[in-house]
Structure formats: structure tokens, C-alpha cells
Scaffold this motif. Structure first.
Motif, PDB file in Angstrom:
ATOM      1  N   ARG A 259       0.822  -1.218   0.000  1.00 32.36           N
ATOM      2  CA  ARG A 259       0.000   0.000   0.000  1.00 32.36           C
ATOM      3  C   ARG A 259       0.852   1.262   0.000  1.00 32.36           C
ATOM      4  NH1 ARG A 259      -2.922  -4.011   2.128  1.00 32.36           N
ATOM      5  NH2 ARG A 259      -5.216  -3.929   2.002  1.00 32.36           N
ATOM      6  N   GLY A 260       2.164   1.122  -0.199  1.00 31.08           N
ATOM      7  CA  GLY A 260       3.039   2.276  -0.267  1.00 31.08           C
ATOM      8  C   GLY A 260       3.449   2.834   1.078  1.00 31.08           C
ATOM      9  N   LEU A 261       3.236   2.078   2.140  1.00 32.24           N
ATOM     10  CA  LEU A 261       3.596   2.540   3.475  1.00 32.24           C
ATOM     11  C   LEU A 261       4.957   1.986   3.865  1.00 32.24           C
ATOM     12  CD1 LEU A 261       0.141   1.956   5.186  1.00 32.24           C
ATOM     13  CD2 LEU A 261       1.049   4.117   4.315  1.00 32.24           C
ATOM     14  N   ARG A 262       5.590   2.654   4.805  1.00 31.03           N
ATOM     15  CA  ARG A 262       6.899   2.216   5.297  1.00 31.03           C
ATOM     16  C   ARG A 262       6.790   1.962   6.785  1.00 31.03           C
ATOM     17  NH1 ARG A 262      11.877   4.457   1.970  1.00 31.03           N
ATOM     18  NH2 ARG A 262      10.861   5.026   0.024  1.00 31.03           N
ATOM     19  N   MET A 263       7.545   0.991   7.238  1.00 29.13           N
ATOM     20  CA  MET A 263       7.500   0.586   8.626  1.00 29.13           C
ATOM     21  C   MET A 263       8.829   0.831   9.315  1.00 29.13           C
ATOM     22  SD  MET A 263       4.866  -0.604   7.129  1.00 29.13           S
ATOM     23  CE  MET A 263       5.575  -1.726   5.936  1.00 29.13           C
ATOM     24  N   GLY A 264       8.741   1.283  10.542  1.00 32.14           N
ATOM     25  CA  GLY A 264       9.911   1.456  11.394  1.00 32.14           C
ATOM     26  C   GLY A 264       9.670   0.788  12.728  1.00 32.14           C
ATOM     27  N   GLU A 272       3.983  -2.958  17.152  1.00 35.41           N
ATOM     28  CA  GLU A 272       4.940  -3.724  16.361  1.00 35.41           C
ATOM     29  C   GLU A 272       5.815  -2.801  15.523  1.00 35.41           C
ATOM     30  OE1 GLU A 272       5.585  -6.773  16.522  1.00 35.41           O
ATOM     31  OE2 GLU A 272       3.904  -7.628  17.625  1.00 35.41           O
ATOM     32  N   TRP A 273       5.176  -1.871  14.799  1.00 38.50           N
ATOM     33  CA  TRP A 273       5.897  -0.930  13.943  1.00 38.50           C
ATOM     34  C   TRP A 273       5.271   0.448  14.055  1.00 38.50           C
ATOM     35  CZ3 TRP A 273       3.467  -4.956  10.735  1.00 38.50           C
ATOM     36  CH2 TRP A 273       4.235  -6.113  10.653  1.00 38.50           C
ATOM     37  N   LEU A 274       6.053   1.435  13.670  1.00 37.41           N
ATOM     38  CA  LEU A 274       5.518   2.749  13.330  1.00 37.41           C
ATOM     39  C   LEU A 274       5.285   2.762  11.825  1.00 37.41           C
ATOM     40  CD1 LEU A 274       7.746   5.171  15.436  1.00 37.41           C
ATOM     41  CD2 LEU A 274       5.426   4.407  15.927  1.00 37.41           C
ATOM     42  N   VAL A 275       4.115   3.181  11.403  1.00 39.83           N
ATOM     43  CA  VAL A 275       3.742   3.135   9.990  1.00 39.83           C
ATOM     44  C   VAL A 275       3.776   4.559   9.444  1.00 39.83           C
ATOM     45  CG1 VAL A 275       2.005   2.405   8.320  1.00 39.83           C
ATOM     46  CG2 VAL A 275       2.302   1.134  10.458  1.00 39.83           C
ATOM     47  N   TYR A 276       4.598   4.769   8.417  1.00 45.55           N
ATOM     48  CA  TYR A 276       4.803   6.075   7.817  1.00 45.55           C
ATOM     49  C   TYR A 276       4.182   6.111   6.421  1.00 45.55           C
ATOM     50  CZ  TYR A 276       8.483   6.502  11.384  1.00 45.55           C
ATOM     51  OH  TYR A 276       9.180   6.538  12.561  1.00 45.55           O
ATOM     52  N   PRO A 277       3.678   7.255   5.990  1.00 46.07           N
ATOM     53  CA  PRO A 277       3.161   7.362   4.616  1.00 46.07           C
ATOM     54  C   PRO A 277       4.254   7.473   3.571  1.00 46.07           C
ATOM     55  CG  PRO A 277       2.957   9.462   5.717  1.00 46.07           C
ATOM     56  CD  PRO A 277       3.454   8.498   6.758  1.00 46.07           C
ATOM     57  N   GLY A 278       5.493   7.613   3.989  1.00 39.48           N
ATOM     58  CA  GLY A 278       6.622   7.740   3.074  1.00 39.48           C
ATOM     59  C   GLY A 278       7.911   7.649   3.854  1.00 39.48           C
ATOM     60  N   ASP A 279       8.956   8.231   3.321  1.00 36.85           N
ATOM     61  CA  ASP A 279      10.263   8.214   3.960  1.00 36.85           C
ATOM     62  C   ASP A 279      10.163   8.828   5.350  1.00 36.85           C
ATOM     63  OD1 ASP A 279      12.882   8.220   4.670  1.00 36.85           O
ATOM     64  OD2 ASP A 279      13.591   9.384   2.965  1.00 36.85           O
ATOM     65  N   LEU A 281      12.323  10.241   7.033  1.00 39.79           N
ATOM     66  CA  LEU A 281      13.044  11.506   7.143  1.00 39.79           C
ATOM     67  C   LEU A 281      12.194  12.683   6.680  1.00 39.79           C
ATOM     68  CD1 LEU A 281      16.599  10.474   5.866  1.00 39.79           C
ATOM     69  CD2 LEU A 281      15.827  10.767   8.222  1.00 39.79           C
ATOM     70  N   ARG A 282      11.065  12.396   6.048  1.00 37.02           N
ATOM     71  CA  ARG A 282      10.196  13.454   5.537  1.00 37.02           C
ATOM     72  C   ARG A 282       8.853  13.503   6.250  1.00 37.02           C
ATOM     73  NH1 ARG A 282       9.482  13.109  -0.746  1.00 37.02           N
ATOM     74  NH2 ARG A 282       8.389  15.052  -0.243  1.00 37.02           N
ATOM     75  N   TYR A 283       8.403  12.394   6.813  1.00 38.67           N
ATOM     76  CA  TYR A 283       7.072  12.314   7.396  1.00 38.67           C
ATOM     77  C   TYR A 283       7.154  11.814   8.833  1.00 38.67           C
ATOM     78  CZ  TYR A 283       5.577  12.430   2.491  1.00 38.67           C
ATOM     79  OH  TYR A 283       5.377  12.774   1.189  1.00 38.67           O
ATOM     80  N   HIS A 284       6.150  12.223   9.600  1.00 33.41           N
ATOM     81  CA  HIS A 284       5.922  11.624  10.908  1.00 33.41           C
ATOM     82  C   HIS A 284       5.075  10.372  10.722  1.00 33.41           C
ATOM     83  CE1 HIS A 284       7.666  14.763  13.405  1.00 33.41           C
ATOM     84  NE2 HIS A 284       7.052  15.670  12.665  1.00 33.41           N
TER      85      HIS A 284
END
Length: 355
Positions: A259-264, A272-279, A281-284
Motif C-alpha cells: 500500500r506504499g507505506l513504510r515501517m519502522g 509492532e511498527w511505526l507506519v509512515y506514509p513515506g520516507d 526523514l520526511r514524514y511523521h
């Protein structure tokens, strides 16, 4: 395989050491990873870390499953023996002491040069003023009727002092360089020390995991297989996911990644993860995820805690319900698979704070 990204597995942790490979994983596969490298001389350089990039088990499994990467198991790194630690410590102390002596010699040379420069500026004028004062004092003493011999002796002593060269700057006495009188000795963090005789023949305990192929001697990512093969512990990464929860994590990660999301990493925020809408370094992060395996019950208190936790950190709670259609009959202790593959359903959760 030649064009895939090599994932070097060190003690069950997959790492990427090539900058171009990191960029490929980051841009083409939405894998952000976690930079872990720093400069040896700047141990607090934590704003912009560098290579290597470490991967979560889910990230490594996703890249391998997509055919974008392959595993390169590395032998386990054994702790150093006491003799090796003592030898390397002595070499480090000798090297630091040599650097300290060189720094002190340079400091003394700079101090001597600075003192000579300060004494040379206006030295002739100071000597002329001193001679003038000595002559005035001599003439006044003779006019007052003092003894000519004593006056002449005082005058000659004053002339000798005025024309004498400046004394050399003696180097400072500092003694032996230690951590108290120099900043070249850094405090080394504690590390395990194992004698060679203790390391010989020591094995690892295998971990039994749930799922298909139980009892086949394989373990999951981050778990060590038995001793004997130096690469066995690192090569265990290829068997992730192994347990039911591992498969749930891998499938959920792949579904979010699609779905284009990134996990940290999310344990610090209770998920389990923090789910980001993108990089990142650019998004919370927009979500903190909770993975629910099959038909696990959810207590109302957990829903309240997840919602309040997410809202308190300005994120929404994301419930990731994974189901592969398998149920365990507690009466006969057998498993029955339903038709269909595993599926993940997502629900967002926010704390409205009513009342």
C-alpha cells in the motif's frame, strides 16, 4: 542473483553495506531500514548515522521473497579471549601515550615560541628604558654622597639585568599520560571476555518454533542453530518466518508495503511498527500497529490502551488482523486448514476522549 542485493547476515541480523544497495532498497522497494554506522572518533554522532543499514526480520524476508536480495551468511563473531583483550588494551594504551607525548611536545614548542615572540617585541625599548633608569639612579646616588664603589656595583648589576637574554621556557612536568591528565584515553564500554578453553566445544540451544516443519531442526531469524557450522547461526535468517506469529508479521508487513507505506521500529511506542506514509526523514508516523493473529481475543482494556497510546503520541492505532484460516481443535489437538490463503484486514483506532 548477480543483480540482487546482498544481505550480510551477522548473528541473525541482516545488514546492507553498499550505499547503492541501500538506495535501491530505499527507493525501489520502500525499505527504509535503520542506519547503525558511526565514526570511531565521534561516538556521539547520532544525528546522521551511516552504513551499515540493519534490517528488521520482516524487511529482510520481504526483500528475499520479492527476489530483490539474497542472503550472505557470515560466521559468528566470537568474544575475544582474555589474552587478546589484554594484548589489544596494551597496544591501545601505548598508542594513546605516544599520541599524548607528541601532543605535549607540540604544546611546549608552541608555548616557547609564543614566549620568545612576546619577549622579542619591544625588547630593545625595554632595555633602553632600564639603562636610562640605572643611569638616573647612579647619578642621584653620587650626588647624595654615597660610596662610589657601591654605586658602581649597583649600576653594573642593573645594566647586566637589562641586557641579559630572556630565560628559556622550561617544559611542563606532566608525568605519565593517563585518563586524568589527557583526553586521549576514552572509556571503553564493557564487553564479554571468554577464555579460549571456555569457548571450545560450546554449543547453542535450539529453539522450537510453531508452524509447519516443526522438529526439523530449523530455527527462526535471530535464533541460533546448533554449534559445529560457523555459519549456521547466521544462515538461520533464511528460515524466517517460522512460527505462526512470524508468518503473520511477514504477511502484514508485505500488505502494508504493497500500500506504499513504510515501517519502522515501534516497541518504543507500544506497537509492532511505526507506519509512515513515506520516507521517515520526511514524514511523521501516522499509525502504531498491533498485529492480531488469527482469532486472538482482544480485551476492551487493550482497545482503550491502544487508542489512548496512539492519540497521546499523535498517531492512530492500527489493528492488523491476520488470518490464514487455520484453527486448532483443543479436544483432539489437531489443526484443520480452511480454504483460502492468509489475509490481513486493517482497522484504525482513535481515542475520542468522550466524557
Amino acid at each position: 542473483m548477480a543483480e540482487s542485493i546482498p544481505l550480510y547476515v551477522v548473528d541473525g541480523i541482516a545488514t546492507i553495506w553498499d550505499a547503492q544497495a541501500v538506495a535501491t532498497a530505499h527507493c525501489a522497494y520502500d525499505i527504509s531500514g535503520l542506519r547503525a554506522g558511526t565514526l570511531p572518533g565521534v561516538v556521539q554522532q547520532n544525528a546522521f548515522l551511516g552504513l551499515p543499514m540493519t534490517l528488521m526480520p520482516e524487511e529482510a524476508a520481504h526483500l528475499v521473497k520479492q527476489g530483490a536480495a539474497h542472503l550472505v551468511p557470515l560466521p559468528r563473531v566470537r568474544p575475544p579471549s582474555r589474552a587478546a583483550v589484554a594484548q589489544r588494551t596494551a597496544a591501545r594504551v601505548a598508542r594513546n601515550r605516544a599520541l599524548a607525548y607528541a601532543a605535549w611536545a607540540d604544546e611546549d614548542a608552541r608555548a616557547a615560541a609564543s614566549a620568545a615572540k612576546a619577549q622579542g617585541v619591544g625588547a630593545e625599548k625595554r632595555a633602553a628604558r632600564a639603562l636610562k633608569r640605572a643611569e638616573v639612579a647612579r647619578d642621584k646616588a653620587l650626588a647624595d654622597g654615597e660610596d662610589a664603589e657601591s654605586v658602581r656595583a649597583r649600576y653594573e648589576a642593573a645594566v647586566a639585568a637589562a641586557t641579559a637574554p630572556p630565560p628559556p621556557v622550561a617544559p611542563r612536568e606532566r608525568g605519565t599520560p593517563t585518563s586524568e591528565n589527557t583526553n586521549l584515553f576514552a572509556v571503553v564500554p564493557a564487553m564479554p571476555v571468554v577464555d579460549l578453553w571456555e569457548e571450545e566445544g560450546r554449543g547453542e540451544v535450539e529453539v522450537e518454533v510453531e508452524g509447519e516443519g516443526e522438529g526439523d531442526g530449523k530455527t527462526g531469524l535471530g535464533q541460533h542453530a546448533g554449534a559445529g557450522d560457523p555459519a549456521s547461526a547466521s544462515s538461520s535468517v533464511q528460515y524466517f518466518p517460522r512460527s505462526v506469529r512470524d508468518r503473520a508479521l511477514a504477511d502484514t508487513f508485505a500488505a502494508l508495503n504493497a500500500r506504499g507505506l513504510r515501517m519502522g521500529l515501534g516497541p518504543r511506542f507500544g506497537g509492532e511498527w511505526l507506519v509512515y506514509p513515506g520516507d521517515y526523514l520526511r514524514y511523521h508516523a501516522h499509525f502504531t500497529s498491533q498485529v492480531i493473529v488469527r482469532d486472538e481475543p482482544i480485551r476492551p482494556a487493550e482497545l482503550v490502551a491502544w487508542g489512548r497510546l496512539g492519540t497521546g503520541t499523535k498517531k492512530a492505532g492500527l489493528l492488523c488482523c491476520w488470518d490464514d484460516g487455520v484453527r486448532k481443535d483443543e479436544t483432539v489437538k489437531s489443526t484443520e486448514r480452511k480454504d483460502g490463503e492468509s489475509d490481513v484486514v486493517f482497522y484504525s483506532l482513535e481515542w475520542a476522549n468522550f466524557g
